[in-house]
Design a protein around this motif. Sequence first.
Motif: not given
Length: 142
Positions: A68-74
């Motif tokens: 659900v969450l893209d940590f690559g764009r955190f």
Amino acid sequence: MAVHSKTSETLTVVDAYYQAGVQKRLTDFAPYLHPDFITTAPNYLPWGGVHHGGAFFRDQVLPNLPDVLDFGRFSYDVFFADGEKAVALCNFGLTGRDDMIKISEHWTVRNGLAIDIWVAYFEPQALLDSLKIDHGLKNLAV
């Protein structure tokens, strides 16, 4: 333990969660969870509500959150701690979408272990769309 060292420990533990996500190894955060860890998230999410026990976060949230969450764009907007309490105001990409979402996560850390997390989502409609959840938020008559 002095307040400064508690604050430093809290920052280290909470940042370990986000860095594990960025490094695509979110499940590696599991050893930081207290067995009685409490997760509190909005009821409209599949993982929402109040959940007692580190096993829920370890087994249900950590392995599935990258879907659900893209940590690559955190990124952090704000990240601070005072003693055992930390607040992380974060930006996350939504996996498979161009959308971004802002999340406020409030943590408690004690003796090197995360005790709880309370999560608030700002403007969650893109997240709800991604999860294919329709709560009629877009169609409210004014």
